[in-house]
Design a protein around this motif. Sequence first.
Motif, PDB file in Angstrom:
ATOM      1  N   GLU A 114       0.797  -1.220   0.000  1.00 25.38           N
ATOM      2  CA  GLU A 114       0.000   0.000   0.000  1.00 25.38           C
ATOM      3  C   GLU A 114       0.831   1.273   0.000  1.00 25.38           C
ATOM      4  OE1 GLU A 114      -2.631  -0.400   3.304  1.00 25.38           O
ATOM      5  OE2 GLU A 114      -3.521  -2.186   2.437  1.00 25.38           O
ATOM      6  N   SER A 115       1.885   1.260  -0.764  1.00 25.23           N
ATOM      7  CA  SER A 115       2.658   2.479  -0.916  1.00 25.23           C
ATOM      8  C   SER A 115       2.401   2.989  -2.323  1.00 25.23           C
ATOM      9  CB  SER A 115       4.136   2.181  -0.705  1.00 25.23           C
ATOM     10  OG  SER A 115       4.811   3.343  -0.390  1.00 25.23           O
ATOM     11  N   GLN A 116       1.813   4.182  -2.419  1.00 26.41           N
ATOM     12  CA  GLN A 116       1.432   4.676  -3.730  1.00 26.41           C
ATOM     13  C   GLN A 116       2.342   5.808  -4.193  1.00 26.41           C
ATOM     14  OE1 GLN A 116      -2.809   5.278  -4.093  1.00 26.41           O
ATOM     15  NE2 GLN A 116      -3.152   3.979  -2.312  1.00 26.41           N
ATOM     16  N   ARG A 141      -0.445  12.272 -10.513  1.00 26.88           N
ATOM     17  CA  ARG A 141      -0.133  12.781 -11.844  1.00 26.88           C
ATOM     18  C   ARG A 141       1.249  12.407 -12.345  1.00 26.88           C
ATOM     19  NH1 ARG A 141      -3.535  16.406  -9.688  1.00 26.88           N
ATOM     20  NH2 ARG A 141      -5.311  17.018 -10.969  1.00 26.88           N
ATOM     21  N   LEU A 190      13.077   9.205 -11.822  1.00 30.54           N
ATOM     22  CA  LEU A 190      13.299   9.927 -10.561  1.00 30.54           C
ATOM     23  C   LEU A 190      13.950   9.000  -9.531  1.00 30.54           C
ATOM     24  CD1 LEU A 190      12.892  12.392  -8.692  1.00 30.54           C
ATOM     25  CD2 LEU A 190      10.666  11.433  -8.083  1.00 30.54           C
ATOM     26  N   SER A 219      17.457   8.132 -10.179  1.00 35.18           N
ATOM     27  CA  SER A 219      18.417   9.221  -9.935  1.00 35.18           C
ATOM     28  C   SER A 219      18.888   9.261  -8.485  1.00 35.18           C
ATOM     29  CB  SER A 219      17.797  10.569 -10.321  1.00 35.18           C
ATOM     30  OG  SER A 219      16.888  11.007  -9.314  1.00 35.18           O
ATOM     31  N   GLN A 239      16.196  16.710  -8.162  1.00 33.80           N
ATOM     32  CA  GLN A 239      15.367  15.849  -9.013  1.00 33.80           C
ATOM     33  C   GLN A 239      13.907  15.867  -8.542  1.00 33.80           C
ATOM     34  OE1 GLN A 239      16.444  14.387 -11.759  1.00 33.80           O
ATOM     35  NE2 GLN A 239      18.496  15.223 -11.381  1.00 33.80           N
ATOM     36  N   ILE A 240      13.736  15.785  -7.228  1.00 32.68           N
ATOM     37  CA  ILE A 240      12.379  15.780  -6.685  1.00 32.68           C
ATOM     38  C   ILE A 240      11.701  17.119  -6.973  1.00 32.68           C
ATOM     39  CG2 ILE A 240      11.026  15.699  -4.547  1.00 32.68           C
ATOM     40  CD1 ILE A 240      13.068  13.700  -3.459  1.00 32.68           C
ATOM     41  N   ILE A 285      10.448  17.252 -10.527  1.00 31.16           N
ATOM     42  CA  ILE A 285       9.219  16.478 -10.737  1.00 31.16           C
ATOM     43  C   ILE A 285       8.030  17.155 -10.039  1.00 31.16           C
ATOM     44  CG2 ILE A 285       8.070  14.273 -10.265  1.00 31.16           C
ATOM     45  CD1 ILE A 285      10.130  13.982 -12.419  1.00 31.16           C
ATOM     46  N   ARG A 333       6.750  19.970 -12.071  1.00 35.38           N
ATOM     47  CA  ARG A 333       5.956  19.470 -13.199  1.00 35.38           C
ATOM     48  C   ARG A 333       4.572  19.038 -12.746  1.00 35.38           C
ATOM     49  NH1 ARG A 333       9.180  14.982 -16.469  1.00 35.38           N
ATOM     50  NH2 ARG A 333      11.151  16.091 -16.672  1.00 35.38           N
ATOM     51  N   LEU A 334       4.511  18.332 -11.602  1.00 41.24           N
ATOM     52  CA  LEU A 334       3.215  17.851 -11.122  1.00 41.24           C
ATOM     53  C   LEU A 334       2.310  19.026 -10.783  1.00 41.24           C
ATOM     54  CD1 LEU A 334       4.200  14.826  -8.819  1.00 41.24           C
ATOM     55  CD2 LEU A 334       3.587  14.825 -11.234  1.00 41.24           C
ATOM     56  N   ARG A 357       0.964  20.508 -13.885  1.00 44.04           N
ATOM     57  CA  ARG A 357       0.003  19.623 -14.528  1.00 44.04           C
ATOM     58  C   ARG A 357      -1.376  19.713 -13.875  1.00 44.04           C
ATOM     59  NH1 ARG A 357       3.422  14.274 -14.899  1.00 44.04           N
ATOM     60  NH2 ARG A 357       4.811  15.284 -16.385  1.00 44.04           N
ATOM     61  N   ASP A 358      -1.393  20.210 -12.617  1.00 44.19           N
ATOM     62  CA  ASP A 358      -2.653  20.245 -11.866  1.00 44.19           C
ATOM     63  C   ASP A 358      -3.332  21.585 -12.132  1.00 44.19           C
ATOM     64  OD1 ASP A 358      -4.699  20.164 -10.092  1.00 44.19           O
ATOM     65  OD2 ASP A 358      -3.472  19.862  -8.311  1.00 44.19           O
ATOM     66  N   PRO A 402      -6.474  22.968 -12.088  1.00 45.61           N
ATOM     67  CA  PRO A 402      -7.347  23.682 -11.135  1.00 45.61           C
ATOM     68  C   PRO A 402      -6.554  24.375 -10.023  1.00 45.61           C
ATOM     69  CG  PRO A 402      -8.194  21.471 -11.559  1.00 45.61           C
ATOM     70  CD  PRO A 402      -6.859  21.558 -12.214  1.00 45.61           C
ATOM     71  N   TYR A 459       0.442  12.727   0.597  1.00 43.78           N
ATOM     72  CA  TYR A 459       1.708  12.011   0.389  1.00 43.78           C
ATOM     73  C   TYR A 459       1.999  11.080   1.563  1.00 43.78           C
ATOM     74  CZ  TYR A 459       3.139  14.704  -3.724  1.00 43.78           C
ATOM     75  OH  TYR A 459       3.245  15.238  -4.980  1.00 43.78           O
ATOM     76  N   ARG A 492      -0.709   8.113   1.583  1.00 44.13           N
ATOM     77  CA  ARG A 492      -0.544   7.129   0.516  1.00 44.13           C
ATOM     78  C   ARG A 492       0.801   6.438   0.558  1.00 44.13           C
ATOM     79  NH1 ARG A 492      -3.038   9.455  -4.924  1.00 44.13           N
ATOM     80  NH2 ARG A 492      -5.169   9.753  -4.209  1.00 44.13           N
ATOM     81  N   GLY A 493       1.620   6.761   1.530  1.00 44.44           N
ATOM     82  CA  GLY A 493       2.894   6.060   1.650  1.00 44.44           C
ATOM     83  C   GLY A 493       3.966   6.563   0.703  1.00 44.44           C
ATOM     84  N   VAL A 494       3.748   7.748   0.109  1.00 43.66           N
ATOM     85  CA  VAL A 494       4.785   8.301  -0.768  1.00 43.66           C
ATOM     86  C   VAL A 494       6.035   8.641   0.061  1.00 43.66           C
ATOM     87  CG1 VAL A 494       5.369  10.183  -2.352  1.00 43.66           C
ATOM     88  CG2 VAL A 494       3.059   9.231  -2.358  1.00 43.66           C
ATOM     89  N   ARG A 542      -3.765  13.405  11.095  1.00 40.73           N
ATOM     90  CA  ARG A 542      -3.299  12.046  10.815  1.00 40.73           C
ATOM     91  C   ARG A 542      -3.668  11.605   9.415  1.00 40.73           C
ATOM     92  NH1 ARG A 542      -2.175   8.424  14.935  1.00 40.73           N
ATOM     93  NH2 ARG A 542      -1.871   9.437  16.925  1.00 40.73           N
TER      94      ARG A 542
END
Lengths: 303, 244
Positions: free
Chosen positions: A84-86, A90, A99, A102, B6-7, B10, B13-14, B17-18, B20, B82, B85-87, B162
């Motif tokens: 469940e890591s997304q 976009r 990415l 890198s 790098q982050i 990106i 760009r994101l 791209r959004d 609204p 983020y 969702r576990g980013v 949370r």
Amino acid sequence: MPVIEVTNLHKRYREQVAVHDVSLTVEAGEIFGILGPNGAGKTTTVECVAGLRVPDGGGVSVLGLDPRRDADRLRERVGVQLQESQLPDRIRVGEALELYASFYRDPADPERLMDELGLRDKRDAAYKKLSGGQKQRLSIALALVGNPEVAILDELTTGLDPQARRDTWRLIEGVRDGGVTILLVTHFMEEAERLCDRVAVIDAGRVVALDSPAALVSRAAPRQRLRFRVSVPLDDRLLTDLPEVVTVEHRGSQVVVTGGDSMLQAVTSTLARHQITVADLRVEQSTLDDAFVELTGHRPDDH
Amino acid sequence: MHAFRQILRIETRLYLRDLPTLLTTVGLPTLILVVLGFIPSMRRPDPNFDGQPFVSYFAPSLLVITLAAAGVNILPTVLSTYRERGVLRRLATTPASPAALLAAQLVVTLGAIVVSAVLLVLVARLAFGVPLPRHALGFTVAFLLGTAALLALGLLVAALARTTKAAQAMAIPLFMLVMFFGGVYLPRFLLPDFLIRIGDYTPPGVQALLDAWTGTAPQPAHLAIMALVAVVAGTAAAKLFRWE
């Protein structure tokens, strides 16, 4: 020297003990599986190995390093695919891979990974437009993009269709053949049987068995299972009275009988004696599923 | 540092791209200015506003739209998404740090705010003759401190919540308060005096922006409050922030 060494690992979340006492070692080049019902402590165990959680007791060593103290060095050498890591909605597949590539000193080629994981034609697709299977494959690709020596994969094929699952297994075997040691968390018995060299069965925070899948199966009581349909209603006692039979169950129109190795002869002759015709008879040998049930008392997909 | 760049690339760009979000944060204030500017009476000097036209008087409040939307609404929502969702967690398993993603989000947000402000100031000047901020240094300081205070509040929301839902439940009322006291919903001259005074001290400090825009140095007390909010909320956010 083992690649991963876990000794007497203990981990609590407040009052809740997630891992009581887990010890295991993973040798270089192995595909090692951690099997267990939900809530058994599988994920917590691998999160401690990945350095994402601090154990409350016991030790963890990966490639001879401490996952907390030497975190920076290990992150270069260990790839992790979390449950469940997304990713951001976009971001595009190719962007995400480039990415993540890198971040590493010696990354794998994102183009080659996309080919291997069948993501080539999704290169410019946004993450949110991907199917569950494609997201999962991208997640695996991100775990491998750093050219890791060790890959930790949590619920590798959950959400994949059977074909995609088999493709992923082939891919993982290929990764292992390239010299990567793999620690795999799964609750699919078929996956463990097909992929793993050795398996640790974890239940309620403890290792209840650790062996090769074949050895675990043969260690479970030798059992057979018969499945058949009968022409007339069956009085179960006819069969349960036989010494060779252990259980008789009805699943829809099917009768399922389990028992020892000599059961087939006894059951068929008893039914014949009572003029009960048997159709669609199938004989099944014990599988890892049965061994698992015997070891833990639950079915693997009990939630 | 390499991973951060790098982050950032990106994340930029994101953000672009959004559409609204981009329109709300960067485009909306200027769009409202243009609509108001087409009404002749809005461009005429008005004794109610020390002889300035309404568009001049209202321009700092338009700036508040960007600051509030980007700082206390979008930033905490994105960060908590983020996290949920576990980013951030996935990044923690790589040589890059999740802190780099947080920093990149701050930089992108700040970038959007600055672009929006520059766009507003230029369009106001070129299309409607609103003078450039007369007290340039005072305006820059007031703008940066007000922005810092709102970004810190946004980070605090992200730290306390949370889940994404909880973040929005905190961010939306905060956003509306900032907009209200910034004189966006009702121009401030319509508000009772005590609400105007509260608004002077509510981030981003619309009075300080107005003072500096029209010529006088912002009052030190106004600026000090913004600095205080930035430091206190920022420190609390840093202490309380959970990566998972």
